[in-house]
Design a protein around this motif. Structure first.
Motif, short mmCIF file in Angstrom:
data_model
loop_
_atom_site.label_atom_id
_atom_site.label_comp_id
_atom_site.label_asym_id
_atom_site.label_seq_id
_atom_site.Cartn_x
_atom_site.Cartn_y
_atom_site.Cartn_z
N MET A 1 -38.40 -48.82 -11.71
CA MET A 1 -38.86 -47.46 -11.63
C MET A 1 -40.16 -47.41 -10.87
SD MET A 1 -40.99 -46.62 -14.87
CE MET A 1 -41.86 -48.08 -15.26
N GLY A 2 -40.54 -46.21 -10.48
CA GLY A 2 -41.78 -46.04 -9.77
C GLY A 2 -41.87 -44.66 -9.17
N ALA A 3 -42.91 -44.44 -8.41
CA ALA A 3 -43.14 -43.15 -7.76
C ALA A 3 -42.25 -43.00 -6.53
CB ALA A 3 -44.62 -43.03 -7.38
N ASN A 4 -42.24 -41.81 -5.98
CA ASN A 4 -41.45 -41.53 -4.77
C ASN A 4 -41.87 -42.44 -3.63
OD1 ASN A 4 -40.28 -39.32 -6.13
ND2 ASN A 4 -42.01 -38.05 -5.60
N GLY A 5 -40.88 -43.03 -2.95
CA GLY A 5 -41.16 -43.90 -1.82
C GLY A 5 -41.53 -45.33 -2.18
N ALA A 6 -41.43 -45.68 -3.45
CA ALA A 6 -41.82 -47.04 -3.88
C ALA A 6 -40.78 -48.10 -3.49
CB ALA A 6 -42.04 -47.07 -5.39
N GLY A 7 -39.58 -47.67 -3.15
CA GLY A 7 -38.52 -48.63 -2.81
C GLY A 7 -37.55 -48.86 -3.96
N ASP A 80 -45.10 -50.41 -8.35
CA ASP A 80 -46.36 -49.65 -8.29
C ASP A 80 -47.00 -49.88 -6.92
OD1 ASP A 80 -48.51 -48.11 -9.00
OD2 ASP A 80 -49.46 -49.65 -10.23
N ILE A 81 -46.35 -49.35 -5.91
CA ILE A 81 -46.72 -49.56 -4.51
C ILE A 81 -47.79 -48.55 -4.09
CG2 ILE A 81 -45.75 -49.63 -2.15
CD1 ILE A 81 -44.67 -51.81 -4.13
N SER A 82 -48.64 -48.93 -3.14
CA SER A 82 -49.74 -48.07 -2.70
C SER A 82 -49.25 -46.73 -2.17
CB SER A 82 -50.56 -48.77 -1.62
OG SER A 82 -49.84 -48.79 -0.40
N ALA A 83 -50.08 -45.72 -2.36
CA ALA A 83 -49.74 -44.36 -1.93
C ALA A 83 -49.51 -44.28 -0.42
CB ALA A 83 -50.84 -43.39 -2.35
N GLY A 84 -50.33 -44.96 0.35
CA GLY A 84 -50.17 -44.92 1.81
C GLY A 84 -48.82 -45.45 2.26
N LEU A 85 -48.40 -46.57 1.69
CA LEU A 85 -47.09 -47.14 2.05
C LEU A 85 -45.96 -46.23 1.59
CD1 LEU A 85 -45.33 -49.34 3.23
CD2 LEU A 85 -45.58 -50.61 1.08
N ARG A 86 -46.09 -45.65 0.40
CA ARG A 86 -45.05 -44.73 -0.08
C ARG A 86 -44.95 -43.50 0.81
NH1 ARG A 86 -46.01 -42.43 -4.41
NH2 ARG A 86 -48.16 -43.03 -4.81
N TRP A 88 -45.71 -43.28 4.01
CA TRP A 88 -45.07 -43.71 5.26
C TRP A 88 -43.57 -43.88 5.07
CZ3 TRP A 88 -44.30 -43.78 10.04
CH2 TRP A 88 -43.51 -44.76 10.64
N ARG A 89 -43.14 -44.48 3.97
CA ARG A 89 -41.71 -44.68 3.72
C ARG A 89 -40.96 -43.36 3.61
NH1 ARG A 89 -41.77 -49.47 -0.84
NH2 ARG A 89 -42.04 -51.22 0.61
N ILE A 90 -41.57 -42.37 2.95
CA ILE A 90 -40.91 -41.07 2.81
C ILE A 90 -40.76 -40.41 4.17
CG2 ILE A 90 -41.20 -38.73 1.90
CD1 ILE A 90 -42.54 -40.11 -0.57
N ILE A 91 -41.79 -40.44 5.00
CA ILE A 91 -41.70 -39.85 6.34
C ILE A 91 -40.66 -40.60 7.17
CG2 ILE A 91 -42.97 -39.46 8.50
CD1 ILE A 91 -43.70 -37.55 6.15
N PHE A 120 -43.28 -33.06 0.07
CA PHE A 120 -42.84 -34.16 -0.79
C PHE A 120 -43.67 -35.42 -0.50
CE2 PHE A 120 -39.83 -37.59 -1.90
CZ PHE A 120 -39.56 -37.24 -3.21
N ALA A 121 -43.82 -35.76 0.78
CA ALA A 121 -44.59 -36.94 1.17
C ALA A 121 -46.06 -36.77 0.76
CB ALA A 121 -44.48 -37.17 2.67
N TRP A 122 -46.61 -35.58 0.96
CA TRP A 122 -48.00 -35.34 0.58
C TRP A 122 -48.18 -35.51 -0.92
CZ3 TRP A 122 -52.39 -35.59 2.88
CH2 TRP A 122 -53.52 -35.08 2.26
N GLY A 123 -47.22 -35.03 -1.69
CA GLY A 123 -47.26 -35.21 -3.14
C GLY A 123 -47.25 -36.68 -3.53
N ALA A 124 -46.50 -37.49 -2.78
CA ALA A 124 -46.48 -38.93 -3.04
C ALA A 124 -47.83 -39.55 -2.72
CB ALA A 124 -45.38 -39.60 -2.21
N LEU A 125 -48.47 -39.04 -1.68
CA LEU A 125 -49.76 -39.59 -1.27
C LEU A 125 -50.87 -39.20 -2.25
CD1 LEU A 125 -51.30 -41.14 0.95
CD2 LEU A 125 -51.64 -38.96 2.11
N THR A 126 -50.80 -37.99 -2.76
CA THR A 126 -51.89 -37.49 -3.61
C THR A 126 -51.59 -37.54 -5.11
OG1 THR A 126 -51.08 -35.22 -3.43
CG2 THR A 126 -52.70 -35.96 -1.79
N GLY A 127 -50.35 -37.75 -5.48
CA GLY A 127 -49.97 -37.67 -6.90
C GLY A 127 -49.83 -39.00 -7.60
#
Length: 165
Positions: A1-7, A80-86, A88-91, A120-127
């Motif tokens: 499990m993890g946040a959006n874009g974590a893989g 628990d992957i970094s927000a910046g990488l998540r 980028w992955r979403i975009i 959605f991507a911004w929410g992953a970066l800031t949330g």
């Protein structure tokens, strides 16, 4: 499990292949056509039904940390992957799947690089703190092992060290 874009989906597929288990994708259960969410109670009932199988890999965010899942799980893996990488992955996946439906989503949920995807991507970066807090709360008091992987290298190394799941 993890946040959006974590893989999560990528990881769950590889882990399930190694285990000979089915993947249960929370998004596939939660979405109707046009990105409309199903009722939480219905999604929960579907998850509980699917985890009655002997072997399974459930992927999703903090909402999958329900008592029924935690009672049947043998291990929780937290990406628990970094927000910046998540972000980028979403975009990147939004562009890669533009106009198409990803395999983990039900029909009628096409990706499209537009305002919805950017939000959605911004929410992953800031949330990230919100997600992390929800996951930590969901894991509070859990007695099964929890593996927390924070980098791409840790994720790949863990998979390589566990060829049989």
């Amino acid at each position: 499990m993890g946040a959006n874009g974590a893989g999560k989906t990528w990881f769950a597929r590889r882990l399930s292949d190694r285990m000979g288990a089915s993947v249960i994708c929370k998004d596939a259960l939660a979405l109707k056509t046009g990105w409309v969410q199903r009722a939480r109670a219905d999604v929960r009932a579907d998850i509980v039904d699917r985890i009655s199988a002997e072997r399974w890999v459930l992927e999703g965010g903090p909402s999958v940390l329900i008592p029924e899942v935690l009672a049947r799980a043998g291990l929780v893996i937290w990406l628990d992957i970094s927000a910046g990488l998540r972000f980028w992955r979403i975009i990147r996946r939004s562009l890669r799947y533009a106009g198409r439906v990803r395999s983990e989503h039900p029909p009628g949920n096409r990706d499209w690089p537009g305002l919805r995807q950017w939000r959605f991507a911004w929410g992953a970066l800031t949330g990230g703190d919100r997600f992390r807090g929800a996951i930590e709360a969901g894991l509070d008091g859990v007695v099964i092992p929890v593996v927390r992987l924070r980098t791409r290298v840790e994720v790949v190394d863990w998979l390589n060290a566990h060829p049989g799941g």
